[in-house]
Motif scaffolding. Structure first.
Motif, PDB file in Angstrom:
ATOM      1  N   PRO A  88       0.482  -1.019   0.159  1.00  0.00           N
ATOM      2  CA  PRO A  88      -0.339   0.232   0.285  1.00  0.00           C
ATOM      3  C   PRO A  88       0.691   1.371  -0.097  1.00  0.00           C
ATOM      4  N   ILE A  89       0.367   1.827  -1.074  1.00  0.00           N
ATOM      5  CA  ILE A  89       1.100   3.435  -0.747  1.00  0.00           C
ATOM      6  C   ILE A  89       0.558   4.092  -0.019  1.00  0.00           C
ATOM      7  N   LEU A  90      -0.036   5.240   0.512  1.00  0.00           N
ATOM      8  CA  LEU A  90      -0.675   5.852   1.499  1.00  0.00           C
ATOM      9  C   LEU A  90      -0.692   6.874   1.077  1.00  0.00           C
ATOM     10  N   VAL A  91      -1.864   7.825   0.422  1.00  0.00           N
ATOM     11  CA  VAL A  91      -2.193   9.457  -0.113  1.00  0.00           C
ATOM     12  C   VAL A  91      -3.420  10.034   1.421  1.00  0.00           C
ATOM     13  N   ASP A  92      -2.052  11.139   1.475  1.00  0.00           N
ATOM     14  CA  ASP A  92      -3.731  12.369   2.404  1.00  0.00           C
ATOM     15  C   ASP A  92      -4.779  13.131   1.741  1.00  0.00           C
ATOM     16  N   SER A  93      -5.465  13.164   1.881  1.00  0.00           N
ATOM     17  CA  SER A  93      -6.865  13.632   1.838  1.00  0.00           C
ATOM     18  C   SER A  93      -7.102  14.916   1.548  1.00  0.00           C
ATOM     19  N   GLU A  94      -7.518  16.003   0.941  1.00  0.00           N
ATOM     20  CA  GLU A  94      -7.805  16.939   0.428  1.00  0.00           C
ATOM     21  C   GLU A  94      -9.052  18.223   1.735  1.00  0.00           C
ATOM     22  N   PRO A  95      -9.007  18.943   1.831  1.00  0.00           N
ATOM     23  CA  PRO A  95     -10.167  19.257   3.134  1.00  0.00           C
ATOM     24  C   PRO A  95     -11.847  19.697   2.606  1.00  0.00           C
ATOM     25  N   SER A  96     -11.510  19.676   0.892  1.00  0.00           N
ATOM     26  CA  SER A  96     -13.100  20.137   0.954  1.00  0.00           C
ATOM     27  C   SER A  96     -14.067  18.652   1.151  1.00  0.00           C
ATOM     28  N   THR A  97     -13.171  17.648   0.656  1.00  0.00           N
ATOM     29  CA  THR A  97     -13.862  16.155   0.522  1.00  0.00           C
ATOM     30  C   THR A  97     -13.908  15.625   1.652  1.00  0.00           C
ATOM     31  N   PHE A  98     -12.598  15.595   2.359  1.00  0.00           N
ATOM     32  CA  PHE A  98     -11.866  14.500   3.123  1.00  0.00           C
ATOM     33  C   PHE A  98     -11.321  13.594   2.292  1.00  0.00           C
ATOM     34  N   ASN A  99     -11.644  13.868   1.450  1.00  0.00           N
ATOM     35  CA  ASN A  99     -11.328  12.766   0.554  1.00  0.00           C
ATOM     36  C   ASN A  99      -9.776  12.151  -0.343  1.00  0.00           C
ATOM     37  N   LEU A 100      -9.255  11.656  -1.560  1.00  0.00           N
ATOM     38  CA  LEU A 100      -8.463  11.709  -1.807  1.00  0.00           C
ATOM     39  C   LEU A 100      -8.042  13.006  -2.744  1.00  0.00           C
ATOM     40  N   CYS A 101      -7.054  13.375  -2.346  1.00  0.00           N
ATOM     41  CA  CYS A 101      -6.166  14.841  -2.528  1.00  0.00           C
ATOM     42  C   CYS A 101      -5.857  14.653  -4.216  1.00  0.00           C
ATOM     43  N   PRO A 102      -5.785  15.149  -5.524  1.00  0.00           N
ATOM     44  CA  PRO A 102      -5.232  14.836  -6.500  1.00  0.00           C
ATOM     45  C   PRO A 102      -3.813  15.267  -6.645  1.00  0.00           C
ATOM     46  N   ASN A 103      -3.428  16.214  -5.707  1.00  0.00           N
ATOM     47  CA  ASN A 103      -2.121  16.750  -5.722  1.00  0.00           C
ATOM     48  C   ASN A 103      -1.347  15.877  -5.381  1.00  0.00           C
ATOM     49  N   ALA A 104      -1.151  15.067  -4.270  1.00  0.00           N
ATOM     50  CA  ALA A 104      -0.645  14.156  -3.428  1.00  0.00           C
ATOM     51  C   ALA A 104      -0.725  12.956  -4.203  1.00  0.00           C
ATOM     52  N   LEU A 105      -2.033  12.280  -4.689  1.00  0.00           N
ATOM     53  CA  LEU A 105      -2.326  11.531  -5.425  1.00  0.00           C
ATOM     54  C   LEU A 105      -0.482  11.155  -7.105  1.00  0.00           C
ATOM     55  N   PHE A 326       2.537  10.319   0.987  1.00  0.00           N
ATOM     56  CA  PHE A 326       1.912  11.306   0.964  1.00  0.00           C
ATOM     57  C   PHE A 326       1.246  12.287   1.082  1.00  0.00           C
ATOM     58  N   GLY A 327       1.445  13.281   1.367  1.00  0.00           N
ATOM     59  CA  GLY A 327       0.163  14.987   1.778  1.00  0.00           C
ATOM     60  C   GLY A 327       0.938  15.050   2.579  1.00  0.00           C
ATOM     61  N   SER A 328       0.270  15.964   4.273  1.00  0.00           N
ATOM     62  CA  SER A 328       0.483  16.656   4.555  1.00  0.00           C
ATOM     63  C   SER A 328      -0.258  16.445   6.147  1.00  0.00           C
ATOM     64  N   ASN A 329      -0.539  15.920   6.381  1.00  0.00           N
ATOM     65  CA  ASN A 329      -1.297  14.711   7.680  1.00  0.00           C
ATOM     66  C   ASN A 329      -2.514  15.866   7.525  1.00  0.00           C
ATOM     67  N   ILE A 330      -3.485  16.071   6.499  1.00  0.00           N
ATOM     68  CA  ILE A 330      -4.397  16.572   6.863  1.00  0.00           C
ATOM     69  C   ILE A 330      -5.688  15.506   7.674  1.00  0.00           C
ATOM     70  N   SER A 331      -5.169  14.671   7.007  1.00  0.00           N
ATOM     71  CA  SER A 331      -6.284  13.018   7.488  1.00  0.00           C
ATOM     72  C   SER A 331      -6.142  13.312   8.774  1.00  0.00           C
ATOM     73  N   GLY A 332      -4.641  13.440   9.576  1.00  0.00           N
ATOM     74  CA  GLY A 332      -4.115  13.203  10.673  1.00  0.00           C
ATOM     75  C   GLY A 332      -4.920  14.380  12.073  1.00  0.00           C
ATOM     76  N   ALA A 333      -4.904  15.667  10.837  1.00  0.00           N
ATOM     77  CA  ALA A 333      -5.563  16.986  11.635  1.00  0.00           C
ATOM     78  C   ALA A 333      -7.260  16.895  12.286  1.00  0.00           C
ATOM     79  N   PHE A 334      -8.373  16.235  10.693  1.00  0.00           N
ATOM     80  CA  PHE A 334      -9.144  15.727  10.818  1.00  0.00           C
ATOM     81  C   PHE A 334      -9.635  15.006  11.998  1.00  0.00           C
ATOM     82  N   PHE A 335      -9.238  13.780  12.357  1.00  0.00           N
ATOM     83  CA  PHE A 335      -8.881  12.717  13.231  1.00  0.00           C
ATOM     84  C   PHE A 335      -9.019  13.093  14.576  1.00  0.00           C
TER      85      PHE A 335
END
Length: 364
Positions: A88-105, A326-335
Motif C-alpha cells: 500500500p502507498i498511502l495518500v492524504d486527503s484534501e480538505p473539501s471532501t475529506f477524500n483523496l488529494c489529487p496533488n498528493a495522488l 504522501f501528503g501533509s497530514n490533513i487527515s490526521g488533523a481531521f482525526f
C-alpha cells in the motif's frame, strides 16, 4: 428494517434456497443494476471487503505490486492489499471532501514510476457518503493508465454531477454491512462495466469451480458469494432506500441549523452543487480553545447520546506505520478535531431536542 424483508426471507425458506443460490440473489443484483444505471454489472458478495479483494484479483495485483490507497478510511479499504502481499502507498486527503488529494495522488504515482513500478490500482473512497473529487481523480487515473477502484462502501445513493456513486471506477464496491444506509446484515457488491467481468467475479467468489458436474479447480477462488437470505433482506431494504436517504439528509439540515450560531464548530458539508451526499454520517470539526473534543463527547455521553471519533488514518495505524505516505497530514488533523454525530435514519424529534439541549448546556 423497512417491513417487507420477511416476505423475501420467507420466499427463500419456502423454496428451500437459503445459501448461495436462489432468486433473491438474481433479483437483488437486477434491482441494483437498474438503480445504478446503464453499464453497471453487479455481483452480490458476502462483504464490501470481499469486493475490494476480488477487485484487486481482477486487476492481477500480486505480491510486491504497488497499490495507491486513501489513508483516511476504515481499515477494510486497505487490508485486502495485504491479503495479496502487495504494497500500500498511502495518500492524504484534501480538505473539501475529506477524500483523496489529487496533488498528493500524482506525487505518489510519480514516485512509483521513478521506482520502476507503475501502480496496479488506485483505491479512492467516498468517505462518510461524500463523493471524492471524481473529475480530478479520474483525470490522473486516465493520464497514467492506472485502473481506479471506487470504494463507495458508505455512499449508496450519493451522486457526483448527478451520476451515482459506484459507477465511476473501473471496478467499484458498495457495502451493506449492518451500519450502512441499508443493510443485508452483512454483504456488499462489486460493480463492473461488463457481463464478462461480472461472471468472472462470481466465478472467483464461488471457489473458482469450473464444472457444473464435478469439482474442478485450476486457480484460487473464495467463498465470497452472498446468501439467498441476505439478498432477500437487501430486496426489502432497496424498497426503502430513498426514504433512508431523505432521512439522513434531513439529519444534516438539522445539524446545519444547529451549528449556524457556533463559529468554531464546522459541519462537514457538500463543497459545491456537483456533490450530492447521502450523509451516511454527519461530522463536525472542532476549532478554537473553547471547545474540547473529549469533553464534548463526554457531555453527549452523559446525556445518552452516542458520538464517535473519525476514522483514524491508515498512516497513523500501527499496522501501516511503515508504509510510504504522501501528503501533509490533513487527515490526521481531521482525526484530531472531528466527531461523528448521531446520524441514523430513525432519529426522532425528541432525539434532536436532546442533542440541542446537551450542546447548549455545554456552551453555557
Amino acid at each position: 428494517m423497512g417491513g417487507s424483508e420477511l416476505k423475501y426471507i420467507k420466499e427463500a425458506f419456502d423454496t428451500n434456497w437459503i445459501s448461495q443460490f436462489g432468486n433473491n440473489i438474481d433479483h437483488f443484483e437486477n434491482i441494483l443494476e437498474e438503480y445504478l444505471g446503464e453499464n453497471s454489472f453487479v455481483a452480490a458478495l458476502s462483504s464490501g471487503t470481499a469486493a475490494i479483494h476480488l477487485a484487486l484479483r481482477l486487476l492481477n495485483v500480486e505480491e510486491g505490486d504497488f497499490v495507491i490507497c486513501q489513508s483516511f478510511t476504515f481499515v477494510a479499504s486497505v487490508n485486502p492489499v495485504l491479503y495479496l502481499k502487495a504494497v500500500p502507498i498511502l495518500v492524504d486527503s484534501e480538505p473539501s471532501t475529506f477524500n483523496l488529494c489529487p496533488n498528493a495522488l500524482e506525487d505518489a504515482v510519480k514516485f512509483c514510476l521513478q521506482k520502476g513500478k507503475k501502480p496496479k490500482a488506485i483505491i479512492a473512497v467516498s468517505l462518510y457518503g461524500m463523493p471524492f473529487m471524481v473529475d480530478e481523480i479520474l483525470e490522473i487515473s486516465r493520464k497514467y493508465d492506472i485502473p481506479l477502484i471506487e470504494d463507495s462502501a458508505e455512499a449508496l445513493g450519493s451522486k457526483y454531477n448527478n451520476q451515482a456513486c459506484g459507477t465511476f471506477g473501473d471496478l467499484s464496491i458498495i457495502s451493506f454491512n449492518g451500519n450502512k444506509i441499508i443493510t443485508t446484515s452483512g454483504g456488499g457488491i462489486l460493480i463492473s462495466k461488463s457481463q464478462i467481468t461480472k461472471n468472472r467475479t462470481i466465478y472467483l467468489a464461488t471457489q473458482a469451480k469450473e464444472n457444473e458436474d464435478f469439482y474442478s479447480h485450476s486457480e484460487l477462488g473464495y467463498n465470497y458469494r452472498i446468501s439467498n437470505i441476505s439478498a432477500g433482506i437487501g430486496r426489502g431494504q432497496m424498497e426503502v432506500l430513498e426514504e433512508r436517504i431523505r432521512a439522513r439528509r434531513e439529519n444534516h439540515v438539522f445539524y446545519k441549523e444547529l451549528f449556524e450560531s457556533f463559529d468554531d464548530l464546522h459541519l462537514f458539508s457538500e463543497p459545491s452543487a456537483k456533490f450530492y451526499s447521502n450523509y451516511w454520517l454527519n461530522v463536525i470539526l472542532i476549532d478554537g480553545e473553547y471547545w474540547d473534543k473529549k469533553k464534548m463527547r463526554s457531555i453527549f455521553y452523559e446525556n445518552s447520546i452516542e458520538t464517535r471519533y473519525l476514522w483514524k488514518p491508515m498512516h497513523l495505524q500501527v499496522l501501516y506505520k511503515d508504509c510510504i505516505f504522501f501528503g501533509s497530514n490533513i487527515s490526521g488533523a481531521f482525526f484530531d478535531r472531528g466527531l461523528c454525530l448521531p446520524s441514523g435514519s430513525n432519529i426522532t424529534e425528541n432525539c434532536k431536542e436532546r442533542i440541542t439541549r446537551a450542546l447548549y448546556d455545554y456552551r453555557n
